[in-house]
Design a protein around this motif. Structure first.
Motif, PDB file in Angstrom:
ATOM      1  N   LEU A   1       0.837  -1.198   0.000  1.00  0.00           N
ATOM      2  CA  LEU A   1       0.000   0.000   0.000  1.00  0.00           C
ATOM      3  C   LEU A   1       0.877   1.255   0.000  1.00  0.00           C
ATOM      4  O   LEU A   1       0.601   2.214  -0.737  1.00  0.00           O
ATOM      5  N   ARG A   2       1.938   1.264   0.793  1.00  0.00           N
ATOM      6  CA  ARG A   2       2.843   2.411   0.838  1.00  0.00           C
ATOM      7  C   ARG A   2       3.449   2.665  -0.544  1.00  0.00           C
ATOM      8  O   ARG A   2       3.545   3.807  -0.997  1.00  0.00           O
ATOM      9  N   GLU A   3       3.855   1.605  -1.240  1.00  0.00           N
ATOM     10  CA  GLU A   3       4.418   1.754  -2.585  1.00  0.00           C
ATOM     11  C   GLU A   3       3.380   2.302  -3.567  1.00  0.00           C
ATOM     12  O   GLU A   3       3.708   3.131  -4.415  1.00  0.00           O
ATOM     13  N   LEU A   4       2.138   1.856  -3.442  1.00  0.00           N
ATOM     14  CA  LEU A   4       1.068   2.336  -4.320  1.00  0.00           C
ATOM     15  C   LEU A   4       0.785   3.820  -4.098  1.00  0.00           C
ATOM     16  O   LEU A   4       0.523   4.556  -5.053  1.00  0.00           O
ATOM     17  N   THR A   5       0.868   4.266  -2.871  1.00  0.00           N
ATOM     18  CA  THR A   5       0.509   5.651  -2.549  1.00  0.00           C
ATOM     19  C   THR A   5       1.717   6.580  -2.392  1.00  0.00           C
ATOM     20  O   THR A   5       1.555   7.727  -1.972  1.00  0.00           O
ATOM     21  N   ASP A   6       2.890   6.106  -2.747  1.00  0.00           N
ATOM     22  CA  ASP A   6       4.112   6.912  -2.636  1.00  0.00           C
ATOM     23  C   ASP A   6       3.957   8.212  -3.426  1.00  0.00           C
ATOM     24  O   ASP A   6       3.788   8.200  -4.648  1.00  0.00           O
ATOM     25  N   ARG A   7       4.026   9.325  -2.758  1.00  0.00           N
ATOM     26  CA  ARG A   7       3.818  10.628  -3.395  1.00  0.00           C
ATOM     27  C   ARG A   7       4.909  10.971  -4.419  1.00  0.00           C
ATOM     28  O   ARG A   7       4.737  11.873  -5.235  1.00  0.00           O
ATOM     29  N   HIS A   8       6.030  10.271  -4.392  1.00  0.00           N
ATOM     30  CA  HIS A   8       7.106  10.517  -5.356  1.00  0.00           C
ATOM     31  C   HIS A   8       6.906   9.731  -6.655  1.00  0.00           C
ATOM     32  O   HIS A   8       7.607   9.985  -7.633  1.00  0.00           O
TER      33      HIS A   8
END
Length: 183
Positions: A137-144
Motif C-alpha cells: 500500500l505504501r508503494e502504491l501511494t508513494d507521493r514521489h
C-alpha cells in the motif's frame, strides 16, 4: 498502444475499480457487484462529459489479483462477470493495482494528458493472507511516484472501518445495514 490513444483530445480520468472476489463475496454480494457494473456503464454513457474523459479498469482480488478489464472507454467494453474465488489478500490487490495503473496510463500513448488516478477499493472483509499489506500500500501511494492514486474505500458486511480508513487516501465509506445491492 490502446486503440483510443490517438483520439484522446481531453485529459483522461483513469478510474481503477479494485474489487474483492473472495469466498465471502459469494451469493448476494457478488451478485450485487455484477448487477452494478452495467449500471456504471450506463451512468457514464448518460453523462457526455464523464463519458468523454473517464476510462475505467477493473481489478479483482482474492488470494491473488488479476486485471479483468484493462483501462478503457466503458462504452466499448464487454463487462466481466465476477465470480468468488479464494481468500482475501490486500497486498496482492495493491501490487497489481500499482502495476496496472502505470502500465495502462503509459498505454494511453505518449503525450496523453491525465488527471490523478482514482482507485475505488471495495471489500467485505479483512486481509487474511500471511504477508503484510502495509508495504505494498505504501508503494502504491508513494507521493514521489508519478502515478500515485487517490484511494477511496468502500466496505460492507464485515469490513472494518479502521482498516478501510488506513487504506483510504481520500474517503472511506462503510455501509453496515441493508442488502449489498443497496449499499
Amino acid at each position: 498502444m490502446s486503440e483510443f490513444a490517438q483520439d484522446e483530445r481531453h485529459p483522461v480520468f483513469p478510474v481503477f475499480l479494485v474489487i474483492d472476489v473472495s469466498y465471502s463475496m459469494a451469493g448476494e454480494p457478488i451478485d450485487a457487484v455484477n448487477a452494478a457494473l452495467p449500471d456504471l456503464r450506463t451512468m457514464i454513457e448518460d453523462d457526455p462529459q464523464v463519458g468523454e474523459i473517464a476510462r475505467v479498469s477493473i481489478i479483482t482480488f482474492s488470494d491473488m489479483a488479476t486485471s479483468v478489464l484493462p483501462l478503457c472507454d466503458l462504452a466499448q467494453a464487454v463487462m466481466p462477470v465476477l465470480t468468488p474465488q479464494a481468500g482475501t489478500n490486500f497486498a496482492a490487490a495493491f501490487r497489481i493495482a500499482k502495476k496496472q495503473i502505470e502500465d495502462e496510463i503509459r498505454g494511453l500513448g505518449k503525450g496523453t494528458r491525465f488527471y490523478k488516478p482514482v482507485v475505488f477499493f471495495m471489500s467485505d472483509g479483512e486481509h487474511i493472507a500471511k504477508e503484510d499489506w502495509v508495504e505494498p500500500l505504501r508503494e502504491l501511494t508513494d507521493r514521489h511516484w508519478r502515478f500515485n492514486p487517490e484511494i477511496v474505500t468502500f466496505g460492507f458486511a464485515d469490513a472494518r472501518e479502521d482498516t478501510l480508513g488506513a487504506i483510504a487516501t481520500r474517503f472511506a465509506f462503510v455501509a453496515k445495514q441493508g442488502e449489498p445491492a443497496s449499499q
